[in-house]
Design a protein around this motif. Structure first.
Motif, PDB file in Angstrom:
ATOM      1  N   ALA A  57      20.020  15.307   9.929  1.00  0.00           N
ATOM      2  CA  ALA A  57      21.445  15.256  10.268  1.00  0.00           C
ATOM      3  C   ALA A  57      21.818  16.261  11.352  1.00  0.00           C
ATOM      4  O   ALA A  57      21.159  17.292  11.539  1.00  0.00           O
ATOM      5  CB  ALA A  57      22.290  15.519   9.018  1.00  0.00           C
ATOM      6  N   GLY A  58      22.911  15.946  12.038  1.00  0.00           N
ATOM      7  CA  GLY A  58      23.513  16.898  12.963  1.00  0.00           C
ATOM      8  C   GLY A  58      23.003  16.791  14.387  1.00  0.00           C
ATOM      9  O   GLY A  58      22.189  15.942  14.742  1.00  0.00           O
ATOM     10  N   TRP A  59      23.487  17.711  15.218  1.00  0.00           N
ATOM     11  CA  TRP A  59      23.131  17.766  16.634  1.00  0.00           C
ATOM     12  C   TRP A  59      22.043  18.814  16.866  1.00  0.00           C
ATOM     13  O   TRP A  59      21.925  19.784  16.128  1.00  0.00           O
ATOM     14  CB  TRP A  59      24.361  18.122  17.457  1.00  0.00           C
ATOM     15  CG  TRP A  59      25.402  17.049  17.449  1.00  0.00           C
ATOM     16  CD1 TRP A  59      26.333  16.812  16.473  1.00  0.00           C
ATOM     17  CD2 TRP A  59      25.600  16.057  18.449  1.00  0.00           C
ATOM     18  NE1 TRP A  59      27.111  15.738  16.816  1.00  0.00           N
ATOM     19  CE2 TRP A  59      26.688  15.246  18.030  1.00  0.00           C
ATOM     20  CE3 TRP A  59      24.982  15.769  19.674  1.00  0.00           C
ATOM     21  CZ2 TRP A  59      27.163  14.172  18.780  1.00  0.00           C
ATOM     22  CZ3 TRP A  59      25.463  14.701  20.419  1.00  0.00           C
ATOM     23  CH2 TRP A  59      26.540  13.915  19.985  1.00  0.00           C
ATOM     24  N   GLY A  60      21.259  18.601  17.913  1.00  0.00           N
ATOM     25  CA  GLY A  60      20.286  19.605  18.318  1.00  0.00           C
ATOM     26  C   GLY A  60      18.946  19.460  17.645  1.00  0.00           C
ATOM     27  O   GLY A  60      18.663  18.486  16.959  1.00  0.00           O
ATOM     28  N   LYS A  61      18.101  20.482  17.835  1.00  0.00           N
ATOM     29  CA  LYS A  61      16.694  20.408  17.444  1.00  0.00           C
ATOM     30  C   LYS A  61      16.389  20.981  16.070  1.00  0.00           C
ATOM     31  O   LYS A  61      15.259  20.859  15.595  1.00  0.00           O
ATOM     32  CB  LYS A  61      15.837  21.131  18.488  1.00  0.00           C
ATOM     33  CG  LYS A  61      15.874  20.481  19.868  1.00  0.00           C
ATOM     34  CD  LYS A  61      14.973  21.204  20.846  1.00  0.00           C
ATOM     35  CE  LYS A  61      14.976  20.514  22.214  1.00  0.00           C
ATOM     36  NZ  LYS A  61      14.101  21.213  23.181  1.00  0.00           N
ATOM     37  N   LYS A  62      17.372  21.614  15.421  1.00  0.00           N
ATOM     38  CA  LYS A  62      17.101  22.225  14.119  1.00  0.00           C
ATOM     39  C   LYS A  62      18.102  21.759  13.073  1.00  0.00           C
ATOM     40  O   LYS A  62      19.251  21.465  13.375  1.00  0.00           O
ATOM     41  CB  LYS A  62      17.133  23.755  14.220  1.00  0.00           C
ATOM     42  CG  LYS A  62      15.982  24.332  15.028  1.00  0.00           C
ATOM     43  CD  LYS A  62      15.937  25.844  14.931  1.00  0.00           C
ATOM     44  CE  LYS A  62      14.718  26.404  15.668  1.00  0.00           C
ATOM     45  NZ  LYS A  62      14.628  27.879  15.535  1.00  0.00           N
ATOM     46  N   TYR A  63      17.612  21.706  11.821  1.00  0.00           N
ATOM     47  CA  TYR A  63      18.484  21.473  10.663  1.00  0.00           C
ATOM     48  C   TYR A  63      18.267  22.621   9.688  1.00  0.00           C
ATOM     49  O   TYR A  63      17.140  22.890   9.268  1.00  0.00           O
ATOM     50  CB  TYR A  63      18.167  20.136   9.988  1.00  0.00           C
ATOM     51  CG  TYR A  63      19.002  19.894   8.748  1.00  0.00           C
ATOM     52  CD1 TYR A  63      20.335  19.513   8.858  1.00  0.00           C
ATOM     53  CD2 TYR A  63      18.477  20.076   7.471  1.00  0.00           C
ATOM     54  CE1 TYR A  63      21.116  19.308   7.733  1.00  0.00           C
ATOM     55  CE2 TYR A  63      19.247  19.873   6.350  1.00  0.00           C
ATOM     56  CZ  TYR A  63      20.572  19.493   6.477  1.00  0.00           C
ATOM     57  OH  TYR A  63      21.340  19.299   5.364  1.00  0.00           O
ATOM     58  N   SER A  64      19.340  23.331   9.377  1.00  0.00           N
ATOM     59  CA  SER A  64      19.279  24.492   8.485  1.00  0.00           C
ATOM     60  C   SER A  64      18.244  25.510   8.942  1.00  0.00           C
ATOM     61  O   SER A  64      17.556  26.130   8.128  1.00  0.00           O
ATOM     62  CB  SER A  64      19.017  24.056   7.039  1.00  0.00           C
ATOM     63  OG  SER A  64      20.116  23.329   6.537  1.00  0.00           O
ATOM     64  N   GLY A  65      18.103  25.660  10.259  1.00  0.00           N
ATOM     65  CA  GLY A  65      17.219  26.664  10.822  1.00  0.00           C
ATOM     66  C   GLY A  65      15.769  26.253  10.943  1.00  0.00           C
ATOM     67  O   GLY A  65      14.933  27.045  11.375  1.00  0.00           O
TER      68      GLY A  65
END
Length: 357
Positions: A57-65
């Protein structure tokens, strides 16, 4: 983070059989080597249909770090780790799952990779629809769908809603999680149409009235993460809430198993959802591999596997996994165990019913 072994290293660690087993891709065997279902015709007559739903989920290359590539690899790596085992025979139960259940692997749903890096409302809803379609196909075939995923709504709401639509009566839920996921909005989009990581359960109960709060068994939350109004809404609504503190100080695993019956009372079907961040800092590896999702006082691997088995034994319309701890071979094996022992419960139930027990 531990270094995950290459596919060549995984194959080299297999001492008992050659490399001739069904594959979805060159580096992806089917789960435990079961037949590979290419289309809806191939799942007819199956008792269990395994489905991969890679989505972060979400934008960018990481989820929850944690790098999203690590999260997205779960559907491949769980299957890779499954192939190290001989098959469906569980020695401590003296039960071969495949003697009683027809199990097929329906591969990975072709969710566009862009959906995991560009979290637009349109992309998320499209991914959700793909999963719902395949879950409905499994349910219509009379099978139990088991979805291996990583984020909502793809591996939660998109599994629960088709179950609610398939059955007319009350639906119960067995939910393992560190978080309630019951905020009134999705953190990433703030869009009311999205059943995201923070709100999928709230939206499921709102959109599917046959999901009953009194038949919710919520297991594993802890600490200072939640808004009191969220927790009290469900507790006051009659759900069976077993936080880790209560499990450790009062219930123990046997008390947890006994309380699973709350999900089944007067329910036509039960949906099981295993958010594996519930392991937190427990289990066979470091909790920090979960990034920001890691919390102290986590559930153990045995407890999660035992709950999976006992839920299958009672009967279950569908099971989903998400937030599978990334990057550790042994943690992917935990999912292999939980999934297989869940099927063992289904197999024992089917065997007992055939025997008139």
């Amino acid at each position: 983070m531990p270094s995950y072994p290459s596919w060549e290293q995984t194959l080299a660690g297999k001492h008992w059989r050659n490399v001739h087993f069904p594959r979805i891709r060159e580096d992806t065997p089917t789960f435990l080597g079961v037949p590979y279902a290419l289309d809806e015709a191939d799942i007819q007559g199956a008792d269990v249909v395994i489905i991969g739903a890679p989505f972060a989920a979400g934008w960018g290359k990481k989820y929850s770090g944690v790098d999203k590539a690590e999260w997205l690899a779960a559907t491949t790596r769980v299957r890779q780790q499954s192939i190290r085992y001989r098959g469906g025979y569980i020695q401590e139960l003296d039960l071969d799952v495949f003697e009683h259940l027809k199990v097929v692997d329906y591969g990975d749903i072709p969710i566009p990779i862009e959906a995991s890096y560009e979290g637009t409302v349109e992309r998320i809803l499209a991914a959700q629809e793909l999963v719902e379609t395949r879950v409905k196909q499994a349910l219509n075939a009379g099978a139990v769908p088991i979805v291996i995923g990583q984020n909502s709504p793809v591996a939660s709401y998109a599994v629960g809603r088709p179950i609610a639509q398939h059955f007319n009566g009350t639906i119960g839920m067995v939910s393992l999680d560190t978080h309630w996921d019951c905020w009134p909005y999705d953190w990433a989009t703030k869009n009311d149409r999205i059943a995201g990581s923070t709100n999928w359960k709230d939206k499921l109960y709102r959109d599917c009235p046959n999901f009953a709060i009194k038949n919710l068994v919520e297991i594993g939350e802890r600490g200072m993460l939640e808004d009191p109004n969220v927790v009290r809404r469900f507790v006051n609504g009659g759900c069976c809430f077993m936080p880790m503190w209560k499990i450790r100080t009062e219930l123990g695993i046997e008390g947890v198993i006994k309380n699973l019956d709350h999900a089944y009372k007067d329910a036509e079907a039960v949906y099981a959802h295993f958010d594996m961040d519930v392991l937190g800092g427990a289990g066979p590896t470091d909790g920090d591999i979960l990034g920001e999702l890691a919390e102290p006082m986590g559930m153990t691997d045995y407890e999660a596997i035992r709950i999976a088995y006992e839920t299958g034994r009672r009967g279950c319309a569908g099971l989903s996994f998400l937030c599978i701890p990334p990057g550790s071979a042994v943690m992917y094996r935990v999912i292999v165990y939980a999934l297989t022992y869940f099927m063992a419960g289904l197999a024992q139930r089917k065997r007992d019913q055939a025997a008139g027990a």
